[in-house]
Design an enzyme around this catalytic site. Sequence first.
Site, PDB file in Angstrom:
ATOM      1  N   ALA A  17      -9.456   5.852  -1.735  1.00 34.99           N
ATOM      2  CA  ALA A  17      -8.785   6.848  -2.565  1.00 34.99           C
ATOM      3  C   ALA A  17      -9.745   7.921  -3.086  1.00 34.99           C
ATOM      4  CB  ALA A  17      -8.088   6.157  -3.730  1.00 34.99           C
ATOM      5  N   ARG A  44      -7.616   4.125 -10.619  1.00 38.07           N
ATOM      6  CA  ARG A  44      -8.126   3.965 -11.979  1.00 38.07           C
ATOM      7  C   ARG A  44      -8.004   5.212 -12.824  1.00 38.07           C
ATOM      8  NH1 ARG A  44     -12.712   0.539 -10.563  1.00 38.07           N
ATOM      9  NH2 ARG A  44     -11.882  -0.802  -8.956  1.00 38.07           N
ATOM     10  N   ILE A  53      -3.088   6.654   2.244  1.00 38.11           N
ATOM     11  CA  ILE A  53      -1.754   6.780   2.844  1.00 38.11           C
ATOM     12  C   ILE A  53      -1.310   8.237   2.839  1.00 38.11           C
ATOM     13  CG2 ILE A  53      -1.083   4.414   2.259  1.00 38.11           C
ATOM     14  CD1 ILE A  53       0.303   5.484  -0.238  1.00 38.11           C
ATOM     15  N   ASP A  54      -2.289   9.153   2.642  1.00 40.53           N
ATOM     16  CA  ASP A  54      -1.934  10.560   2.404  1.00 40.53           C
ATOM     17  C   ASP A  54      -1.996  11.444   3.650  1.00 40.53           C
ATOM     18  OD1 ASP A  54      -4.735  11.025   2.730  1.00 40.53           O
ATOM     19  OD2 ASP A  54      -5.073  10.855   0.565  1.00 40.53           O
ATOM     20  N   HIS A  74      -3.348   1.009   5.662  1.00 36.47           N
ATOM     21  CA  HIS A  74      -2.270   0.824   4.678  1.00 36.47           C
ATOM     22  C   HIS A  74      -1.065   1.726   4.963  1.00 36.47           C
ATOM     23  CE1 HIS A  74      -5.370  -0.982   1.640  1.00 36.47           C
ATOM     24  NE2 HIS A  74      -4.998  -1.834   2.563  1.00 36.47           N
ATOM     25  N   CYS A 105      12.014   1.173   9.697  1.00 35.66           N
ATOM     26  CA  CYS A 105      12.984   0.083   9.584  1.00 35.66           C
ATOM     27  C   CYS A 105      12.214  -1.224   9.400  1.00 35.66           C
ATOM     28  CB  CYS A 105      13.828   0.022  10.858  1.00 35.66           C
ATOM     29  SG  CYS A 105      14.877  -1.447  10.958  1.00 35.66           S
ATOM     30  N   CYS A 108      18.847   1.747   8.489  1.00 33.24           N
ATOM     31  CA  CYS A 108      18.438   2.164   9.823  1.00 33.24           C
ATOM     32  C   CYS A 108      19.667   2.571  10.643  1.00 33.24           C
ATOM     33  CB  CYS A 108      17.707   1.013  10.503  1.00 33.24           C
ATOM     34  SG  CYS A 108      17.298   1.360  12.221  1.00 33.24           S
ATOM     35  N   CYS A 114      19.940  -0.253  13.749  1.00 32.78           N
ATOM     36  CA  CYS A 114      20.240  -1.686  13.592  1.00 32.78           C
ATOM     37  C   CYS A 114      20.764  -2.041  12.208  1.00 32.78           C
ATOM     38  CB  CYS A 114      19.003  -2.525  13.911  1.00 32.78           C
ATOM     39  SG  CYS A 114      17.736  -2.449  12.629  1.00 32.78           S
TER      40      CYS A 114
HETATM   41  P1  NAD Z   1      -9.835   2.612  -5.637  1.00 35.45           P
HETATM   42  O1  NAD Z   1      -8.989   3.464  -6.533  1.00 35.45           O
HETATM   43  O2  NAD Z   1      -9.896   1.167  -5.889  1.00 35.45           O
HETATM   44  O3  NAD Z   1     -11.336   3.174  -5.622  1.00 35.45           O
HETATM   45  C1  NAD Z   1     -11.638   4.513  -5.430  1.00 35.45           C
HETATM   46  C2  NAD Z   1     -13.130   4.670  -5.700  1.00 35.45           C
HETATM   47  O4  NAD Z   1     -13.475   6.026  -5.462  1.00 35.45           O
HETATM   48  C3  NAD Z   1     -13.525   4.336  -7.139  1.00 35.45           C
HETATM   49  O5  NAD Z   1     -14.652   3.468  -7.131  1.00 35.45           O
HETATM   50  C4  NAD Z   1     -13.866   5.716  -7.738  1.00 35.45           C
HETATM   51  O6  NAD Z   1     -14.892   5.618  -8.709  1.00 35.45           O
HETATM   52  C5  NAD Z   1     -14.321   6.471  -6.511  1.00 35.45           C
HETATM   53  N1  NAD Z   1     -14.129   7.927  -6.558  1.00 35.45           N
HETATM   54  C6  NAD Z   1     -13.152   8.632  -7.157  1.00 35.45           C
HETATM   55  N2  NAD Z   1     -13.297   9.939  -6.923  1.00 35.45           N
HETATM   56  C7  NAD Z   1     -14.408  10.063  -6.146  1.00 35.45           C
HETATM   57  C8  NAD Z   1     -15.089  11.167  -5.567  1.00 35.45           C
HETATM   58  N3  NAD Z   1     -14.660  12.433  -5.723  1.00 35.45           N
HETATM   59  N4  NAD Z   1     -16.185  10.936  -4.814  1.00 35.45           N
HETATM   60  C9  NAD Z   1     -16.660   9.661  -4.652  1.00 35.45           C
HETATM   61  N5  NAD Z   1     -16.062   8.573  -5.194  1.00 35.45           N
HETATM   62  C10 NAD Z   1     -14.948   8.787  -5.920  1.00 35.45           C
HETATM   63  O7  NAD Z   1      -9.330   2.936  -4.192  1.00 35.45           O
HETATM   64  P2  NAD Z   1      -9.535   2.183  -2.819  1.00 35.45           P
HETATM   65  O8  NAD Z   1     -10.838   1.451  -2.792  1.00 35.45           O
HETATM   66  O9  NAD Z   1      -9.235   3.173  -1.792  1.00 35.45           O
HETATM   67  O10 NAD Z   1      -8.426   1.065  -2.741  1.00 35.45           O
HETATM   68  C11 NAD Z   1      -7.296   0.900  -3.500  1.00 35.45           C
HETATM   69  C12 NAD Z   1      -5.984   1.211  -2.845  1.00 35.45           C
HETATM   70  O11 NAD Z   1      -5.555   2.440  -3.325  1.00 35.45           O
HETATM   71  C13 NAD Z   1      -5.914   1.320  -1.371  1.00 35.45           C
HETATM   72  O12 NAD Z   1      -5.092   0.317  -0.921  1.00 35.45           O
HETATM   73  C14 NAD Z   1      -5.199   2.670  -1.099  1.00 35.45           C
HETATM   74  O13 NAD Z   1      -4.136   2.445  -0.183  1.00 35.45           O
HETATM   75  C15 NAD Z   1      -4.611   3.020  -2.426  1.00 35.45           C
HETATM   76  N6  NAD Z   1      -4.527   4.426  -2.839  1.00 35.45           N
HETATM   77  C16 NAD Z   1      -4.475   5.432  -1.912  1.00 35.45           C
HETATM   78  C17 NAD Z   1      -4.440   6.774  -2.329  1.00 35.45           C
HETATM   79  C18 NAD Z   1      -4.369   7.880  -1.300  1.00 35.45           C
HETATM   80  O14 NAD Z   1      -3.765   7.698  -0.233  1.00 35.45           O
HETATM   81  N7  NAD Z   1      -4.953   9.064  -1.552  1.00 35.45           N
HETATM   82  C19 NAD Z   1      -4.485   7.068  -3.696  1.00 35.45           C
HETATM   83  C20 NAD Z   1      -4.509   6.001  -4.612  1.00 35.45           C
HETATM   84  C21 NAD Z   1      -4.540   4.664  -4.168  1.00 35.45           C
END
Ligand code: NAD
Length: 265
Positions: A21, A33, A100-101, A116, A124, A159, A162
Amino acid sequence: MTRLLAELLERSSNIVAFTGAGISTESGIPDFRSPGGIWTRYDPRDFTFDRFVESADVRAQSWEMRRELLATVPEPNPGHAALANLEDAGRVLGVITQNIDGLHQLAGSSNVVEIHGNAREVMCIGTAPALGTPDGCGFTASHEWAMERVDSGDQDPRCPHCGGLIKSATISFGQALNPEIMDAAANLAGRCDAMLSIGSSLQVYPAAGIPMRAKQSGARLAILNDEETPLDDAADLVIHGRAGDVLTPAVAAVSSANGDGVGEL
Ligand code: NAD
């Protein structure tokens, strides 16, 4: 530190990036967070896979949450662009992302393994999915397809082939990961000579095991995150900084496979 990362990239020809993320926060998408993150306003326990399957109310709430989540289409940021540039230079095997973006693809990365799923698609999951495992017919459509049905009064779209339940094509809490996609990720991790973990807290397993698999297969492991991770001690290089700020100059300093500077692309 940027110079050390550039040197590591320069010595590597089969790089795999593992992103979380944190690579997308600079596109305005909060991680788990951050204040204002989606999960500070919605309780994830309300959206487990099993609750989604069991309850039409949960499905209706889920579509409303997704309407908010996907109301705007974010832009890729310099971190995504740097990885696409590194691929253009012929040095990248692929990107494995927890996100997931879909922003890596929008930035131009071509081999992206989304462990993810992708929030802009729906799928479906069948008429009687059980134990966190989808059992769908293979039908997929865009998120907009589902929202059109919800907007026309159908809170629980089905769906068209189905009659199965329709769900976002993402892995929910309590939902099994797709074994074929995890195999593809493990395959990339096992073949790379450098693994670059970017913007992941490396706390969500089994996904977080992917960088360690690369390390155990002989790859150098670099971790770029703005805070410590549990794998920092195992890494060959740890950089605490913002993804775009660090990746942009590091990638620009790397030459392409045919000798051109990446920064000149
Ligand atoms: P996480 O939120 O657990 O960790 C993200 C990490 O990135 C943190 O340690 C944070 O300190 C760090 N961070 C934030 N901004 C940063 C930056 N600009 N540069 C460097 N580091 C930075 O996320 P994760 O480890 O990806 O896993 C958690 C779950 O969150 C995954 O399953 C994911 O699918 C989901 N998620 C996805 C999105 C998205 O698709 N953009 C957004 C939120 C959560």
